[in-house]
Motif scaffolding. Sequence first.
Motif, short mmCIF file in Angstrom:
data_model
loop_
_atom_site.label_atom_id
_atom_site.label_comp_id
_atom_site.label_asym_id
_atom_site.label_seq_id
_atom_site.Cartn_x
_atom_site.Cartn_y
_atom_site.Cartn_z
N TYR A 98 0.80 -1.24 -0.01
CA TYR A 98 -0.03 -0.13 -0.12
C TYR A 98 0.92 1.16 -0.21
O TYR A 98 0.34 2.24 0.41
CB TYR A 98 -0.97 -0.07 1.30
CG TYR A 98 -1.98 -1.19 1.18
CD1 TYR A 98 -3.18 -1.09 0.52
CD2 TYR A 98 -1.86 -2.03 1.81
CE1 TYR A 98 -4.00 -1.85 0.26
CE2 TYR A 98 -2.66 -3.26 1.63
CZ TYR A 98 -4.09 -3.02 1.14
OH TYR A 98 -4.76 -4.19 0.85
N GLN A 105 -6.75 1.25 7.85
CA GLN A 105 -6.21 -0.37 8.29
C GLN A 105 -6.59 -0.64 9.70
O GLN A 105 -6.53 0.09 10.51
CB GLN A 105 -4.75 -0.50 8.32
CG GLN A 105 -4.07 -1.99 8.38
CD GLN A 105 -2.81 -1.70 8.00
OE1 GLN A 105 -1.80 -1.22 8.90
NE2 GLN A 105 -2.20 -2.29 6.90
N GLU A 107 -6.27 -2.94 12.95
CA GLU A 107 -5.29 -3.71 13.81
C GLU A 107 -5.82 -4.02 15.06
O GLU A 107 -5.91 -3.21 15.92
CB GLU A 107 -3.88 -2.76 13.72
CG GLU A 107 -3.53 -2.70 12.32
CD GLU A 107 -2.08 -1.89 12.42
OE1 GLU A 107 -1.60 -1.60 13.66
OE2 GLU A 107 -1.28 -1.74 11.38
N THR A 203 -7.21 -4.21 5.32
CA THR A 203 -6.91 -2.96 4.77
C THR A 203 -7.97 -2.39 3.79
O THR A 203 -7.95 -2.96 2.86
CB THR A 203 -5.50 -2.99 4.58
OG1 THR A 203 -4.56 -3.24 5.55
CG2 THR A 203 -5.00 -1.29 3.98
N THR A 232 -6.94 1.62 14.82
CA THR A 232 -6.91 1.83 13.15
C THR A 232 -5.98 2.97 12.79
O THR A 232 -5.72 3.73 13.48
CB THR A 232 -8.49 2.00 12.70
OG1 THR A 232 -8.61 3.47 13.47
CG2 THR A 232 -9.46 1.15 13.04
#
Length: 553
Positions: A98, A105, A107, A203, A232
Amino acid sequence: MQLTAYAILSIFFHSLKASTPGETERHYRSLISNMAFFGLLVGFVLLCNSIINVGASIHEYRNEPFAPRSNSFFFHGGSEGLYKPKVPVKAVSEENPYKGKSFIQFESVIFQRTKESTAKQNDMQKNTGLVEAIIVEVKDRERIGGFYKNSDEICCTPELAKDGSCTAGEVIIHENPDNPNWPRRIQTFFNGRKEEAEMKPETIEINSTGMYYLYFMFCDPQLKGTVIRGRTVWRNPEGYLPGKMEPLMTFYGFMSLAYLVLGLLWFLQFMRFWRDIIQLHYHITAVIALGMCEMALWYFEYANFNATGHRPMGITLWAVTFTAVKKTVSRLLLLVVSMGYGVVRPTLGGITSKVLLLGFVYLVASEALELVEHLGNINDFSGKAKLFLVLPLALLDACFILWIFSSLSKTLEKLQMRRSMAKLELYRKFTNSLAISVLLSVAWIGYELYFNASDPLSELWRKAWIIPAFWVLLAYGLLVVICILWAPSHNPTRYAYSEETGDDFEEGITLVSSGVKTAADVATKLERKDRKVSSAADHVFGLGEDLEEDKRE
């Protein structure tokens, strides 16, 4: 800290001019006490640097609850302006697919429900609760919920699900036909009697420039009390800096150069006429130095933020502190100049303590607001908290403005009574410049209120950077005006206080009565010629002493 730096500079430069051992000792005692206080403040900043950790484009969630909204429960996961890639970017490697793209994203995002809710579930059932992550561009906000069905419901009910346009128990989303699969929905299910449900790492690539909102939502009332933790990551093509803050990095870079140029020009003039420097010049130098450091620190703070996604706490704290210090010193400089310090009065006298008290209170209020704005969450803090911090600062600014113009009025009156035309003209120019800046400030405050009121969802995020930039430019412009009006020169008496007479009355007489002075010189010469012709007679009548005095002249 700003006020302390101001006090240290003032005491230090004044101590160099002390003429007696007693005065020198008192100055150095004051200098040492102020340096000790300054050291305590530095220690506080370093302590904050070691204990505070702040996320920026990395939004962190720490067991935060969901709030009820209509027939749903939601949690605001973040909002930022994101740009689409300037040119199509292909993945350069499997490790960083990316790079050069905008994305959001997820996480380690985990949802935890209550034990009471878990106990009501069937251990053999697979899906016993649903939480959805909704990503929506602000222009598509009306596609969330039953707005298009003329309903205020956010979650789909069995009645609304009859036509097959939504699924009962899920958030209603009306997809954008021009952008399929948007708004974006990501679903996470609880299994059996498990208390926690973890989102799969994912993502979401962003291919359209806009202001994006992230909401975590659920419709099942049995999940009431559920909390969220995790984080995020939001990224723009050029880095982690939020879209509305990205232009400010370039702006602070240019302002750093602008302060550097002003500092170099002032330093050259300062060194050129260093023998004729007055106390006021040291204070102007301090403000220029503070402004230079402030702009440089903000530039490096934004650059580091853009590279890492976290605000660098050390640089951020120093930048915030220098901003508060410079704002306070700048206002104190305007105030003491308006009072005629160094021009119609050598010291501030008994009002020094009042000036310092106002400066200290303003420093505390300004530091508190800057800390909350820049060391809190990347999202704007609540309106009530902002109002609580902004109002005292606005009142203090009003106090400064009233005191400044009141002092200017008295200073202009004194100069007019003394007929000091050069200084009067100087202060008239300063008053006009200050009046223009106040009018611009009032107009800009009105525009800022209109801007914020007409843009509650940050749809104009690409223009938001001009709001703080204006105040920086206005402060710089006023500083340039002061530097021009009070620039060091070979004739500092044109604006310096006269110690011999206590004022500058003779200057006014010289400026407005040059013709009278010339006539007086001619009369004096004729008188001296007559005295020489009649010197013998003067001696006979006992006027020898007057003749000797005339010769001495």
